[in-house]
Design an enzyme around this catalytic site. Structure first.
Site, mmCIF file in Angstrom:
data_model
loop_
_atom_site.group_PDB
_atom_site.id
_atom_site.type_symbol
_atom_site.label_atom_id
_atom_site.label_comp_id
_atom_site.label_asym_id
_atom_site.label_seq_id
_atom_site.Cartn_x
_atom_site.Cartn_y
_atom_site.Cartn_z
ATOM 1 N N ASP A 5 42.016 37.915 46.505
ATOM 2 C CA ASP A 5 42.589 39.164 47.016
ATOM 3 C C ASP A 5 43.484 38.831 48.203
ATOM 4 O OD1 ASP A 5 43.108 41.735 47.801
ATOM 5 O OD2 ASP A 5 41.029 42.276 48.228
ATOM 6 N N ASP A 99 47.512 42.796 43.895
ATOM 7 C CA ASP A 99 47.246 41.580 44.680
ATOM 8 C C ASP A 99 45.828 41.061 44.502
ATOM 9 O OD1 ASP A 99 45.921 43.629 46.068
ATOM 10 O OD2 ASP A 99 46.110 42.566 47.960
ATOM 11 N N GLU A 100 45.227 41.343 43.363
ATOM 12 C CA GLU A 100 43.805 41.056 43.196
ATOM 13 C C GLU A 100 43.541 40.588 41.765
ATOM 14 O OE1 GLU A 100 40.029 43.858 43.990
ATOM 15 O OE2 GLU A 100 41.981 44.750 44.387
HETATM 16 MG MG LIG Z 1 44.337 42.864 49.148
#
Ligand SMILES: [Mg+2]
Length: 452
Positions: A5, A99-100
């Site tokens: 993340d 973003d993960e």
């Molecule tokens: Mg993040």
């Protein structure tokens, strides 16, 4: 498995591409009257600024902050770059947000410490962005581990250490335990995972309902059978129509609509959303021209896709010159719509208040190839969004710090404050320019750059 993340993702991209902000409180979000914070840098979080907070509150808490509009194109490019790095470490990757991602990397604890460090280092090296990485035997534990590691950390929770790791967490750390559930639990002194485990299941069911009680109890014991599920569906769907007659630009609207609806039906069949709409035209000379428009997140909503398709068609028509050839009988022979960037995730509610404002001069999602379509009218100066990329004929690449309207500008005419700098550059120069400076243009974001 691993959970990766990025830390303060949007704000980190801003700090990366605007090096003078590297240690400043940066707040990304809707800057209008009812705007909301999308992401705050860690420096801003120290002032109590957080995601989903009204922008007015953020400004009050952190008056010295740097407030910028989101640049979705830049974030998306960095997202793609991060996922490309992660892909090298596994064949089984599930991207769960911009973003993960979860990575299946085999069950053994052996070598995992080296692996998580290598993943974080590779992402940093190739994108300049920090990620936190958690490792655990399940999605639940891997995600809780990456959260505990934040920011800029890695944490491996081995099977042996799993229960003591979970037990020490506050009950609010468990996914799905919102404020209401948390209040009911803490009222009875059940404020940690250990305390949840100590409860008979019927107590939890009484407080949270049957499903909620069972789920919390399972999580408290680290039981989570979900597997990492890569997207294996189609990468794109498309449709096209060959036209019987060379069709002038002005009559392409209904054709576009038919073709889009056909492509959209395939999208629905695949059960996914699309992020990119490309319109292709073959003209009288059999030249094929395509232009793409990207929407902020994958969607299957026809209205949103239609908006993008209309803009893409306008860009194609302009690129082919068909609009100017209306009289000459030139026209299109084939029109195609291609829906790309397919993904099963439509839930990315990243930007609750980031709808582009049509009153602003800078295109938020420019069609490919027409990034500088700022359209000043003779009566009003162009307006510039804080944070936006610009390029100046003499001064080079920079970004808009703020606009000064005529009342606030010392010169008495609208001005724009621009900071000239690029990724990795430590010599930012700030200049105040007339908003109508003919040398100043909107620019595409810089590409993702590796650390040097
Ligand atoms: Mg993040």
């Amino acid at each position: 498995m691993l959970h990766v993340d990025a830390d303060a993702f949007f704000a980190s991209v801003e700090q990366r591409q605007k090096p003078s902000l590297a240690s400043s409180p940066v707040i990304v979000g809707g800057l209008g009257g009812r705007g909301v914070v999308a992401t705050a840098s860690y420096e801003a979080r120290r002032f109590g600024v957080g995601s989903a907070m009204p922008m007015a509150t953020a400004r009050r808490r952190c008056p010295q902050g740097v407030f910028v509009h989101p640049r979705m194109e830049a974030y998306r490019a960095h997202s793609v770059a991060i996922m490309a790095v992660l892909q090298r470490f596994t064949d089984v990757l599930e991207q769960v947000s911009v973003d993960e991602a979860y990575l299946e990397v085999g069950g053994a604890d052996h070598g995992v410490h080296e692996l998580v460090s290598a993943v974080a280092a590779a992402v940093l090296h190739e994108t300049g962005l920090r990620v936190s990485v958690g490792a655990g035997a399940s999605k639940l534990v891997a995600k809780l581990a990456s959260t505990a590691a934040k920011p800029r950390g890695v944490l491996v929770v081995t099977r042996d250490a799993e229960q003591s790791f979970l037990d020490a967490l506050p009950v609010t750390a468990l996914p799905g335990v919102g404020p209401v559930a948390a209040a009911r639990l803490t009222e009875l002194g059940i404020d940690t995972v250990a305390a949840v485990r100590a409860q008979p299941v019927r107590t939890l069911e009484r407080l949270l309902g049957t499903a909620g009680g069972t789920s919390v109890r399972e999580m408290a014991h680290g039981r989570d059978a979900r597997v990492v599920t890569p997207w294996r569906g189609p990468k794109s769907v498309s449709a096209e129509q060959t036209l019987e007659f060379d069709t002038p630009a002005s009559q392409l609207g209904p054709v576009l609509d038919r073709v889009l609806v056909a492509a959209h039906a395939r999208l629905l069949q695949a059960g996914v959303g699309a992020r990119t709409v490309t319109v292709r035209l073959k003209d009288t000379d059999f030249a094929v021209v395509g232009r793409a428009v990207t929407v902020p997140q994958a969607t299957s909503e026809l209205g949103l896709l239609r908006g993008a398709a209309v803009r893409a068609l306008a860009a194609v028509v302009a690129a082919t010159g068909l609009d100017a050839e209306e009289e000459s009988g030139a026209g299109a022979r084939l029109l195609g719509v291609h829906l790309g960037g397919l993904s099963p995730q439509e839930q990315l509610s990243l930007l609750p208040a980031a709808t582009p404002s049509p009153a602003r001069g800078l295109p938020v999602e420019p069609a490919e190839g027409d990034g500088a379509e700022r359209s000043p009218t003779s009566s009003s100066a162009p307006t510039w969004r804080a944070g936006a990329d610009v390029v100046h004929d003499e001064l080079g690449r920079g970004w808009v710090v703020r606009e000064l309207d005529a009342h606030r500008a010392p010169s008495g005419v609208p001005e724009v404050v621009v900071r000239f700098e690029v990724t990795g550059d430590r010599s930012a120069r700030q200049r105040r320019l007339p908003a109508t400076d003919p040398g100043l243009h909107a620019a595409e974001p810089e590409p993702v750059r590796a650390l040097r």
